[in-house]
Design a protein around this motif. Structure first.
Motif, PDB file in Angstrom:
ATOM      1  N   ALA A  86      87.146  23.707  51.105  1.00 26.12           N
ATOM      2  CA  ALA A  86      86.013  22.808  50.876  1.00 26.12           C
ATOM      3  C   ALA A  86      84.883  23.179  51.817  1.00 26.12           C
ATOM      4  O   ALA A  86      85.103  23.749  52.892  1.00 26.12           O
ATOM      5  CB  ALA A  86      86.434  21.359  51.098  1.00 26.12           C
ATOM      6  N   HIS A  93      91.051  19.293  49.750  1.00 27.43           N
ATOM      7  CA  HIS A  93      90.420  19.737  48.506  1.00 27.43           C
ATOM      8  C   HIS A  93      91.248  20.849  47.872  1.00 27.43           C
ATOM      9  O   HIS A  93      91.953  21.594  48.545  1.00 27.43           O
ATOM     10  CB  HIS A  93      89.016  20.274  48.821  1.00 27.43           C
ATOM     11  CG  HIS A  93      88.240  20.708  47.618  1.00 27.43           C
ATOM     12  ND1 HIS A  93      87.788  19.827  46.668  1.00 27.43           N
ATOM     13  CD2 HIS A  93      87.826  21.936  47.210  1.00 27.43           C
ATOM     14  CE1 HIS A  93      87.123  20.488  45.728  1.00 27.43           C
ATOM     15  NE2 HIS A  93      87.151  21.763  46.031  1.00 27.43           N
ATOM     16  N   THR A 172      83.406  15.338  39.247  1.00 30.51           N
ATOM     17  CA  THR A 172      83.647  16.753  39.017  1.00 30.51           C
ATOM     18  C   THR A 172      82.654  17.325  38.012  1.00 30.51           C
ATOM     19  O   THR A 172      82.109  18.425  38.188  1.00 30.51           O
ATOM     20  CB  THR A 172      85.089  16.961  38.515  1.00 30.51           C
ATOM     21  OG1 THR A 172      86.005  16.522  39.523  1.00 30.51           O
ATOM     22  CG2 THR A 172      85.355  18.429  38.222  1.00 30.51           C
ATOM     23  N   GLU A 178      83.291  17.738  45.682  1.00 30.62           N
ATOM     24  CA  GLU A 178      83.738  17.626  47.070  1.00 30.62           C
ATOM     25  C   GLU A 178      83.306  16.314  47.710  1.00 30.62           C
ATOM     26  O   GLU A 178      83.378  16.156  48.929  1.00 30.62           O
ATOM     27  CB  GLU A 178      83.252  18.827  47.878  1.00 30.62           C
ATOM     28  CG  GLU A 178      83.865  20.140  47.402  1.00 30.62           C
ATOM     29  CD  GLU A 178      83.533  21.323  48.287  1.00 30.62           C
ATOM     30  OE1 GLU A 178      83.138  21.108  49.444  1.00 30.62           O
ATOM     31  OE2 GLU A 178      83.671  22.468  47.815  1.00 30.62           O
ATOM     32  N   THR A 226      89.143  14.878  48.318  1.00 32.68           N
ATOM     33  CA  THR A 226      87.906  14.895  47.544  1.00 32.68           C
ATOM     34  C   THR A 226      88.155  14.330  46.142  1.00 32.68           C
ATOM     35  O   THR A 226      89.291  14.152  45.704  1.00 32.68           O
ATOM     36  CB  THR A 226      87.366  16.322  47.399  1.00 32.68           C
ATOM     37  OG1 THR A 226      88.328  17.117  46.661  1.00 32.68           O
ATOM     38  CG2 THR A 226      87.118  16.951  48.759  1.00 32.68           C
ATOM     39  N   LYS A 228      87.600  15.935  43.455  1.00 33.28           N
ATOM     40  CA  LYS A 228      88.250  16.990  42.678  1.00 33.28           C
ATOM     41  C   LYS A 228      89.749  16.977  42.918  1.00 33.28           C
ATOM     42  O   LYS A 228      90.536  17.129  41.968  1.00 33.28           O
ATOM     43  CB  LYS A 228      87.650  18.351  43.044  1.00 33.28           C
ATOM     44  CG  LYS A 228      88.252  19.539  42.305  1.00 33.28           C
ATOM     45  CD  LYS A 228      88.024  19.475  40.808  1.00 33.28           C
ATOM     46  CE  LYS A 228      88.411  20.783  40.140  1.00 33.28           C
ATOM     47  NZ  LYS A 228      88.342  20.706  38.668  1.00 33.28           N
ATOM     48  N   TRP A 229      90.166  16.809  44.170  1.00 35.59           N
ATOM     49  CA  TRP A 229      91.601  16.728  44.445  1.00 35.59           C
ATOM     50  C   TRP A 229      92.203  15.555  43.687  1.00 35.59           C
ATOM     51  O   TRP A 229      93.268  15.684  43.065  1.00 35.59           O
ATOM     52  CB  TRP A 229      91.870  16.564  45.943  1.00 35.59           C
ATOM     53  CG  TRP A 229      93.336  16.547  46.262  1.00 35.59           C
ATOM     54  CD1 TRP A 229      94.117  17.608  46.612  1.00 35.59           C
ATOM     55  CD2 TRP A 229      94.219  15.410  46.189  1.00 35.59           C
ATOM     56  NE1 TRP A 229      95.427  17.205  46.774  1.00 35.59           N
ATOM     57  CE2 TRP A 229      95.518  15.873  46.517  1.00 35.59           C
ATOM     58  CE3 TRP A 229      94.035  14.058  45.885  1.00 35.59           C
ATOM     59  CZ2 TRP A 229      96.624  15.012  46.550  1.00 35.59           C
ATOM     60  CZ3 TRP A 229      95.146  13.213  45.901  1.00 35.59           C
ATOM     61  CH2 TRP A 229      96.414  13.694  46.240  1.00 35.59           C
TER      62      TRP A 229
END
Length: 312
Positions: A86, A93, A172, A178, A226, A228-229
């Motif tokens: 990240a 991330h 996303t 992030e 994050t 995205k994670w």
């Protein structure tokens, strides 16, 4: 294979531990740590959870060594001393959960150079449980698999689940992968959360053990995940839930005080898994390997019994 730093001042593990750097096919540097045992019955591949790092499992390696097993642990991409992925290195991330399987394959390819021979066994915690389950579908070469609080789903209130999907997907899609997930912080959990309110362990000394590590080596630490994670974790756990259980002897251990991962999903998975069993630990929280001596002894006795019953 180049040697990597290993912080023996904080791990409380068996003597002779060391670490090495591995290089992934996509160009990242990963760190693995090994606690060797002479004439070991086998090697435990320890898959840590999100935020975790090799040295956190020094005491676990000591417990496993006392039962005849050596331990090899990995810093996943984005955490520990492995390369961060990240822009803000404090955040947890990943671009996609499939990337963790690149880490697994990199580890497996390195086993001969690391001197690992004989049977291998999986011990996977939390996020490592999702990574480990996927790896079993991809023919991870282990004799048996043990999971503690495996992240086969995230514990979310039913009303919050569609919101989590929506905001993580939107972040996303609209260029904010992030961004920090709601309700989380970029600093280290054990340093800002009081022991009385923590979700990890009921044992104050083990909580202090984690705090001492965080203070001594802040370079090992990450904070919250994050968006995205979160999106990738929701998608991966959904996809795994739709797959039949792999043909590997398995054990799952859950604390009755679990509040981070979905206990319901673990029960459903183990119930439908031929050759698997579930052990409940009364009063334990998310990290049964980081509880008090009695719970830890029970946990590692159960793991060793599984491993002992499936030699090469």
């Amino acid at each position: 294979m180049d040697p990597a730093p290993f912080f023996s001042d904080i791990d409380d593990g068996p003597e002779g531990a060391h670490a090495a750097w591995l290089k992934t096919p996509d160009g990242l540097r990963l760190r693995v740590g090994i606690w060797p045992v002479e004439q070991a019955r086998g090697t435990v591949l320890l898959f840590p959870g999100r935020t975790e790092y090799v040295e956190k499992y020094g005491r676990a390696a000591q417990d496993l060594a006392g039962r005849g097993y050596q331990t090899l642990a990995i810093d996943w991409r984005g955490q520990g001393l492995s390369d961060r992925v990240a822009g803000d290195p404090a955040l947890g991330h990943v671009a996609q959960f499939a990337d963790y399987q690149i880490d697994v394959q990199t580890l497996l390819a390195a086993l001969p150079d690391l001197g690992i021979t004989g049977p291998c066994y999986l011990l996977a915690h939390s996020m490592g449980g999702a990574i480990g389950l996927r790896a079993l579908y991809e023919n991870l070469p282990v004799q048996a698999a043990a999971f503690t609080a495996p992240m086969w789903d995230i514990e979310l209130h039913p009303l919050l689940r569609p919101i989590a999907w929506a905001i993580s997907s939107a972040s996303t899609s609209f260029g904010l992968p992030e961004a920090l997930s709601p309700g989380t912080r970029s600093d280290t959990y054990v340093l800002y959360e009081d022991f009385a309110d923590n979700k990890l362990t009921t044992n104050a000394e083990m909580y202090d053990y984690m705090r001492r590590q965080a203070r001594a080596h802040p370079e090992l630490m990450i904070g919250g995940p994050t968006m995205k994670w979160l999106f990738e974790a929701l998608r991966e756990t959904r996809d795994l839930a739709q797959m039949s259980a792999p043909p590997v002897p398995a054990l799952a251990i859950l604390g009755t005080g679990e509040s981070i991962i979905s206990s319901e999903r673990v029960v459903k998975r183990i119930t439908a898994w031929s050759g698997a069993r579930l052990e409940w630990v009364k009063g334990a929280r998310h990290e049964v390997m980081m509880e008090g001596p009695a719970i830890r002894a029970f946990t590692f006795d159960q793991c060793a019994a599984l491993f002992d019953s499936h030699p090469a």
